[in-house]
Design a protein around this motif. Structure first.
Motif, PDB file in Angstrom:
ATOM      1  N   VAL A   1     -28.765   8.234  48.027  1.00  0.00           N
ATOM      2  CA  VAL A   1     -29.363   8.112  49.357  1.00  0.00           C
ATOM      3  C   VAL A   1     -29.672   6.652  49.686  1.00  0.00           C
ATOM      4  O   VAL A   1     -29.439   6.191  50.810  1.00  0.00           O
ATOM      5  N   ASN A   2     -30.184   5.917  48.711  1.00  0.00           N
ATOM      6  CA  ASN A   2     -30.622   4.542  48.966  1.00  0.00           C
ATOM      7  C   ASN A   2     -29.646   3.494  48.440  1.00  0.00           C
ATOM      8  O   ASN A   2     -30.024   2.335  48.260  1.00  0.00           O
ATOM      9  N   ASN A   3     -28.399   3.882  48.183  1.00  0.00           N
ATOM     10  CA  ASN A   3     -27.422   2.905  47.703  1.00  0.00           C
ATOM     11  C   ASN A   3     -27.173   1.820  48.740  1.00  0.00           C
ATOM     12  O   ASN A   3     -27.295   2.048  49.950  1.00  0.00           O
ATOM     13  N   ALA A   4     -26.794   0.653  48.267  1.00  0.00           N
ATOM     14  CA  ALA A   4     -26.442  -0.446  49.160  1.00  0.00           C
ATOM     15  C   ALA A   4     -25.052  -0.215  49.734  1.00  0.00           C
ATOM     16  O   ALA A   4     -24.263   0.584  49.217  1.00  0.00           O
ATOM     17  N   LEU A   5     -24.744  -0.916  50.811  1.00  0.00           N
ATOM     18  CA  LEU A   5     -23.412  -0.834  51.396  1.00  0.00           C
ATOM     19  C   LEU A   5     -22.397  -1.617  50.585  1.00  0.00           C
ATOM     20  O   LEU A   5     -21.196  -1.409  50.730  1.00  0.00           O
ATOM     21  N   GLU A   6     -22.868  -2.530  49.723  1.00  0.00           N
ATOM     22  CA  GLU A   6     -21.989  -3.248  48.815  1.00  0.00           C
ATOM     23  C   GLU A   6     -21.878  -2.478  47.503  1.00  0.00           C
ATOM     24  O   GLU A   6     -22.815  -1.820  47.073  1.00  0.00           O
ATOM     25  N   TYR A   7     -20.751  -2.592  46.857  1.00  0.00           N
ATOM     26  CA  TYR A   7     -20.459  -1.812  45.662  1.00  0.00           C
ATOM     27  C   TYR A   7     -21.442  -2.116  44.533  1.00  0.00           C
ATOM     28  O   TYR A   7     -21.553  -3.256  44.081  1.00  0.00           O
ATOM     29  N   CYS A   8     -22.188  -1.096  44.105  1.00  0.00           N
ATOM     30  CA  CYS A   8     -23.094  -1.174  42.949  1.00  0.00           C
ATOM     31  C   CYS A   8     -23.998  -2.411  43.006  1.00  0.00           C
ATOM     32  O   CYS A   8     -24.235  -3.075  41.993  1.00  0.00           O
ATOM     33  N   LYS A   9     -24.529  -2.690  44.173  1.00  0.00           N
ATOM     34  CA  LYS A   9     -25.388  -3.868  44.323  1.00  0.00           C
ATOM     35  C   LYS A   9     -26.718  -3.678  43.602  1.00  0.00           C
ATOM     36  O   LYS A   9     -27.276  -4.633  43.068  1.00  0.00           O
ATOM     37  N   TYR A  10     -27.225  -2.455  43.589  1.00  0.00           N
ATOM     38  CA  TYR A  10     -28.504  -2.169  42.956  1.00  0.00           C
ATOM     39  C   TYR A  10     -28.303  -1.306  41.711  1.00  0.00           C
ATOM     40  O   TYR A  10     -27.238  -0.743  41.486  1.00  0.00           O
ATOM     41  N   GLU A  11     -29.360  -1.184  40.937  1.00  0.00           N
ATOM     42  CA  GLU A  11     -29.358  -0.288  39.793  1.00  0.00           C
ATOM     43  C   GLU A  11     -29.319   1.164  40.286  1.00  0.00           C
ATOM     44  O   GLU A  11     -29.685   1.448  41.427  1.00  0.00           O
ATOM     45  N   PRO A  12     -28.878   2.106  39.455  1.00  0.00           N
ATOM     46  CA  PRO A  12     -28.819   3.511  39.892  1.00  0.00           C
ATOM     47  C   PRO A  12     -30.181   4.024  40.353  1.00  0.00           C
ATOM     48  O   PRO A  12     -31.224   3.685  39.787  1.00  0.00           O
ATOM     49  N   ASN A  13     -30.165   4.840  41.406  1.00  0.00           N
ATOM     50  CA  ASN A  13     -31.379   5.465  41.930  1.00  0.00           C
ATOM     51  C   ASN A  13     -31.597   6.820  41.256  1.00  0.00           C
ATOM     52  O   ASN A  13     -30.662   7.626  41.169  1.00  0.00           O
ATOM     53  N   PHE A  14     -32.810   7.064  40.787  1.00  0.00           N
ATOM     54  CA  PHE A  14     -33.081   8.362  40.165  1.00  0.00           C
ATOM     55  C   PHE A  14     -34.559   8.717  40.278  1.00  0.00           C
ATOM     56  O   PHE A  14     -35.423   7.848  40.479  1.00  0.00           O
ATOM     57  N   LEU A  15     -34.827  10.019  40.168  1.00  0.00           N
ATOM     58  CA  LEU A  15     -36.185  10.549  40.087  1.00  0.00           C
ATOM     59  C   LEU A  15     -36.302  11.270  38.754  1.00  0.00           C
ATOM     60  O   LEU A  15     -35.406  12.029  38.374  1.00  0.00           O
ATOM     61  N   GLU A  16     -37.384  11.067  38.051  1.00  0.00           N
ATOM     62  CA  GLU A  16     -37.614  11.786  36.800  1.00  0.00           C
ATOM     63  C   GLU A  16     -38.556  12.950  37.086  1.00  0.00           C
ATOM     64  O   GLU A  16     -39.625  12.771  37.681  1.00  0.00           O
ATOM     65  N   ILE A  17     -38.147  14.141  36.695  1.00  0.00           N
ATOM     66  CA  ILE A  17     -38.936  15.337  36.956  1.00  0.00           C
ATOM     67  C   ILE A  17     -39.268  16.033  35.637  1.00  0.00           C
ATOM     68  O   ILE A  17     -38.722  15.703  34.583  1.00  0.00           O
ATOM     69  N   LEU A  18     -40.165  17.012  35.726  1.00  0.00           N
ATOM     70  CA  LEU A  18     -40.526  17.793  34.552  1.00  0.00           C
ATOM     71  C   LEU A  18     -39.414  18.792  34.223  1.00  0.00           C
ATOM     72  O   LEU A  18     -38.663  19.224  35.106  1.00  0.00           O
ATOM     73  N   GLN A  19     -39.331  19.164  32.973  1.00  0.00           N
ATOM     74  CA  GLN A  19     -38.288  20.086  32.533  1.00  0.00           C
ATOM     75  C   GLN A  19     -38.368  21.413  33.280  1.00  0.00           C
ATOM     76  O   GLN A  19     -37.349  21.988  33.667  1.00  0.00           O
ATOM     77  N   GLU A  20     -39.603  21.907  33.521  1.00  0.00           N
ATOM     78  CA  GLU A  20     -39.746  23.204  34.190  1.00  0.00           C
ATOM     79  C   GLU A  20     -39.418  23.127  35.687  1.00  0.00           C
ATOM     80  O   GLU A  20     -39.240  24.166  36.344  1.00  0.00           O
ATOM     81  N   GLU A  21     -39.324  21.924  36.238  1.00  0.00           N
ATOM     82  CA  GLU A  21     -38.974  21.775  37.658  1.00  0.00           C
ATOM     83  C   GLU A  21     -37.458  21.732  37.877  1.00  0.00           C
ATOM     84  O   GLU A  21     -36.987  21.856  39.016  1.00  0.00           O
ATOM     85  N   ALA A  22     -36.700  21.544  36.812  1.00  0.00           N
ATOM     86  CA  ALA A  22     -35.247  21.436  36.937  1.00  0.00           C
ATOM     87  C   ALA A  22     -34.638  22.706  37.517  1.00  0.00           C
ATOM     88  O   ALA A  22     -33.642  22.648  38.257  1.00  0.00           O
ATOM     89  N   ILE A  23     -35.219  23.859  37.214  1.00  0.00           N
ATOM     90  CA  ILE A  23     -34.679  25.121  37.691  1.00  0.00           C
ATOM     91  C   ILE A  23     -34.715  25.194  39.215  1.00  0.00           C
ATOM     92  O   ILE A  23     -33.829  25.796  39.851  1.00  0.00           O
ATOM     93  N   ALA A  24     -35.718  24.580  39.823  1.00  0.00           N
ATOM     94  CA  ALA A  24     -35.809  24.569  41.289  1.00  0.00           C
ATOM     95  C   ALA A  24     -34.653  23.775  41.896  1.00  0.00           C
ATOM     96  O   ALA A  24     -34.070  24.172  42.914  1.00  0.00           O
ATOM     97  N   VAL A  25     -34.303  22.649  41.273  1.00  0.00           N
ATOM     98  CA  VAL A  25     -33.177  21.835  41.750  1.00  0.00           C
ATOM     99  C   VAL A  25     -31.868  22.590  41.561  1.00  0.00           C
ATOM    100  O   VAL A  25     -30.974  22.548  42.416  1.00  0.00           O
ATOM    101  N   GLU A  26     -31.751  23.309  40.452  1.00  0.00           N
ATOM    102  CA  GLU A  26     -30.538  24.090  40.203  1.00  0.00           C
ATOM    103  C   GLU A  26     -30.339  25.160  41.283  1.00  0.00           C
ATOM    104  O   GLU A  26     -29.216  25.410  41.725  1.00  0.00           O
ATOM    105  N   VAL A  27     -31.430  25.783  41.714  1.00  0.00           N
ATOM    106  CA  VAL A  27     -31.340  26.801  42.761  1.00  0.00           C
ATOM    107  C   VAL A  27     -30.895  26.175  44.074  1.00  0.00           C
ATOM    108  O   VAL A  27     -30.063  26.741  44.809  1.00  0.00           O
ATOM    109  N   LEU A  28     -31.412  25.005  44.395  1.00  0.00           N
ATOM    110  CA  LEU A  28     -31.008  24.319  45.624  1.00  0.00           C
ATOM    111  C   LEU A  28     -29.526  23.959  45.586  1.00  0.00           C
ATOM    112  O   LEU A  28     -28.817  24.075  46.596  1.00  0.00           O
ATOM    113  N   ILE A  29     -29.046  23.530  44.408  1.00  0.00           N
ATOM    114  CA  ILE A  29     -27.629  23.186  44.264  1.00  0.00           C
ATOM    115  C   ILE A  29     -26.763  24.431  44.439  1.00  0.00           C
ATOM    116  O   ILE A  29     -25.738  24.405  45.130  1.00  0.00           O
TER     117      ILE A  29
END
Length: 677
Positions: A609-637
């Motif tokens: 979502v927040n990537n730059a318009l230039e190729y790999c200008k920034y470090e990878p964007n990520f959110l760290e979540i709890l293990q028990e919250e991963a199932i909610a993301v899986e359902v959305l996917i």
């Protein structure tokens, strides 16, 4: 600066008296009775007596002021009409105009433009020649009788120093000797034969369609869906691909051409791709952005069988770039999607379908020239001819190992290439596709320039790339589990194995080879989990490389990008959104995020979502979540492209459901079915 102009003017006036010409005698014979006064004025100005009366002093001051004014006028006129090398080249282009679609000019009016240019140039030669300007103003077409010259990107000189302060400019590169007009600026391709010998690689040409049918298809494919917020981004990517290769069907394309054969689409519709890029857009990019040589733009030329890159240092000012272009150099823009919203939208939507970065380069080539030597690339290439025309020749890979190559080749000599498998001229609105590893070269024809876009797809997306990621994972796990892999090699290993020992036929050598093969077959067979983990790593790489999504107005009101906060009477921030269990949400795009279980046990959501318009200008964007919250993301996917309510997220408490949905929405990863406002 004003004194310099006065001095120059005075010197010019003096030269008129001192220099003799064939007309001097006739001029003297035609003098009137006022000649005496004129001579007296000249003597007062240039050879005054030792003693002057008060009236003569006043007369001399008047004459000096008059000469000063004439000198300034002559200097200004000379500067505005001075003929520069670049102007002369563009004047020649006006005599032999480019196609009408180059600058939107009416070719029937070209004669009038050329005549006006000729008269302007002739007038300029009668005045004192000025130094070539190194400055840059706001570039705009020089209009003659309401028409632009052959090239609308003519530079204007900076105002004379002193008129509006010192001139500020970027120094031009060292001037190179221009080739004479009759000299070839590139290594010419062999003459086109009536029938090209086809190689085992079968080349199919898409059926041609008339303009009416093509325009209808263009409008149909360019129409956005009614409910944009309910569309599937993968299907949208397929729709854009369908528009790109129309009238070839997508299924037919993947069955007959993808990674196998070249494909030519000829439409006879020059405006089909015109909204993506134009000659004028390049000038706008150079004017409005800090475009750097080597980083954002390359200047290249192919002559005498050799490719040269002629990048100076620093910013690519329009004046410098168009000088290179006028001398026969090709201009390559390396990241045009950074500057062009329409092209970026095509790339960002198509990357959803191809599940990889869709890159773009723009190539502008002047008439009768070639910018690059024959070579092959490590991408699936879609060549989009936007303006002008260009002749393309494709050749089979020289070696079998080069087919679907994972790396780009060096430059080939013409003698190294056999007969072409395709030899076609692309005109505006046409498309050419060819697989990676296909040797290609392109050249503009006499009197025709070329502007095309190359979309690059599927770079480093082969099974080999998966295995390069997979096998270290498998080996690492196997070494942990198996003591057999951790045992030391036999002491005599170096004496029985190796290139030198290849001819050594002994029992100990055969035993060692057999042991290694057994270890590989027993312990290094990847499991399904290993393959999943490796694919996650490739998908994580895609999240880092991908272009950020373009948020459309209908999506903006349903995402955080349209949210605005206000303050209450006490100065507290008040949000304009609030989630509850009935709020319906879904992912912004099918591939907007990747859920990854890292080696350290953490769970991260990587996104672009927040990537730059230039190729790999920034470090990878990520959110760290709890293990028990991963199932909610899986359902959305799994639910995409459908909406689900917050209450359907499989988390323990209502508060946690709302909290997770809100957090994902605030990071731009979710979209609500209905706007909050």
């Amino acid at each position: 600066m004003q004194k310099a102009s006065t001095s120059a003017g005075a010197k010019t006036a003096g030269n008129r008296k001192m220099q003799k010409s064939p007309n001097n005698g006739a001029a003297k014979a035609q003098k009137s009775a006022k000649t005496v006064d004129t001579v007296t004025d000249s003597e007062l100005l240039y050879n005054p007596p030792a003693f002057l009366t008060a009236a003569e002093k006043e007369r001399r001051k008047y004459l000096q002021a008059r000469v000063r004014a004439e000198g300034e006028s002559a200097s200004t006129s000379s500067k505005s009409n001075a003929t520069r090398p670049t102007d002369r080249k563009r004047h020649l282009q006006a005599e032999d105009p480019l196609p009408a679609d180059a600058n939107n000019n009416d070719t029937n009016k070209g004669g009038k433009v050329a005549q006006e240019s000729a008269s302007t140039q002739a007038a300029g030669t009668t005045k004192r020649k000025q130094p070539r300007s190194q400055g840059l103003e706001q570039t705009s077409p020089i209009m003659v009788n309401g028409e632009a010259l052959a090239c609308p990107l003519v530079r204007k000189s900076l105002p004379a120093a002193g008129a509006s302060g010192p001139a500020k400019s970027c120094p031009l590169p060292v001037k190179r000797k221009s080739l004479p007009p009759e000299a070839a600026k590139s290594c010419p391709l062999p003459s086109k034969k009536d029938s090209v010998t086809k190689s085992p690689m079968t080349v199919h040409e898409a059926p041609k369609v008339d303009s009416a049918t093509s325009n209808s298809n263009e409008k149909q494919l360019a129409t956005m869906p009614v409910d944009i917020h309910k569309t599937d981004s993968i299907e949208e990517g397929r729709r854009v691909l369908e528009w790109l290769i129309n009238p070839v069907a997508v299924n037919q394309f993947f069955a007959d051409f993808w990674e196998n054969n070249a494909c030519v689409v000829q439409r006879k519709n020059p405006n089909y791709y015109s909204k993506l890029m134009s000659f004028k857009m390049i000038d706008d990019i150079l004017m409005r952005n800090r475009v750097e040589f080597g980083t954002n733009l390359d200047v290249t030329i192919y002559r005498n069988g050799k490719r040269e890159t002629l990048n100076p240092e620093g910013r690519a000012f329009p004046s410098v770039v168009w000088d290179f272009y006028a001398e026969g150099c090709s201009i390559r823009i390396l990241n045009p999607s950074t500057y062009l919203l329409g092209l970026r939208q095509v790339c960002s939507i198509m990357q959803e379908f191809f599940h990889c970065l869709v890159g773009a380069n723009v190539y502008l080539t002047p008439p009768n020239s070639q910018g690059f030597a024959p070579h092959y690339d490590d991408i699936e290439a879609f060549v989009i001819q936007v303006e002008g025309r260009k002749r393309w020749r494709l050749y089979e890979p020289p070696e079998k190992a080069d087919q679907l190559s994972r790396t780009s080749s060096g430059n080939y000599d013409q003698k190294q290439l056999g007969e072409p498998i395709i030899d076609e001229v692309l005109e505006a609105g046409d498309l050419l596709y060819f697989p990676r590893g296909t040797v290609h070269q392109a050249i503009t024809e006499k009197g025709h320039f070329s502007l095309h876009i190359t979309l690059s797809v599927y770079q480093q997306q082969a099974y080999a790339n998966l295995l390069e990621t997979l096998m270290p994972i498998v080996l690492k796990k196997a070494v942990k589990k198996s003591v057999a892999l951790r045992r030391g090699l036999p002491l005599h290993t170096f004496h029985v194995l190796g290139e030198v020992q290849r001819t050594n036929r002994c029992e100990s050598r055969d035993q060692l080879v057999e042991n290694v093969q057994k270890l590989v077959s027993k312990y290094l067979m990847p499991s399904t989990q290993d393959i999943d983990e490796a694919v996650d790593q490739l998908a994580k790489k895609f999240q880092h490389e991908a272009l950020p999504p373009i948020i459309l107005p209908e999506e903006k009101v349903r995402t955080v990008f349209g949210s605005r906060s206000i303050s209450d009477q006490e100065g507290n921030s008040v949000c304009d959104y609030e989630f509850d269990t009935d709020t319906s949400v879904r992912l912004l795009r099918a591939n907007i995020l990747r859920l990854v279980n890292e080696d350290d046990g953490s769970v991260k959501i990587y996104h672009h979502v927040n990537n730059a318009l230039e190729y790999c200008k920034y470090e990878p964007n990520f959110l760290e979540i709890l293990q028990e919250e991963a199932i909610a993301v899986e359902v959305l996917i799994s639910a995409y492209p459908y909406y689900i309510t917050v209450d359907q997220l499989p988390l323990k408490t209502v508060a946690r459901k709302v909290e997770v949905a809100t957090a994902l929405w605030e990071h731009g990863l979710l979209m609500t079915e209905k706007p909050f406002k």
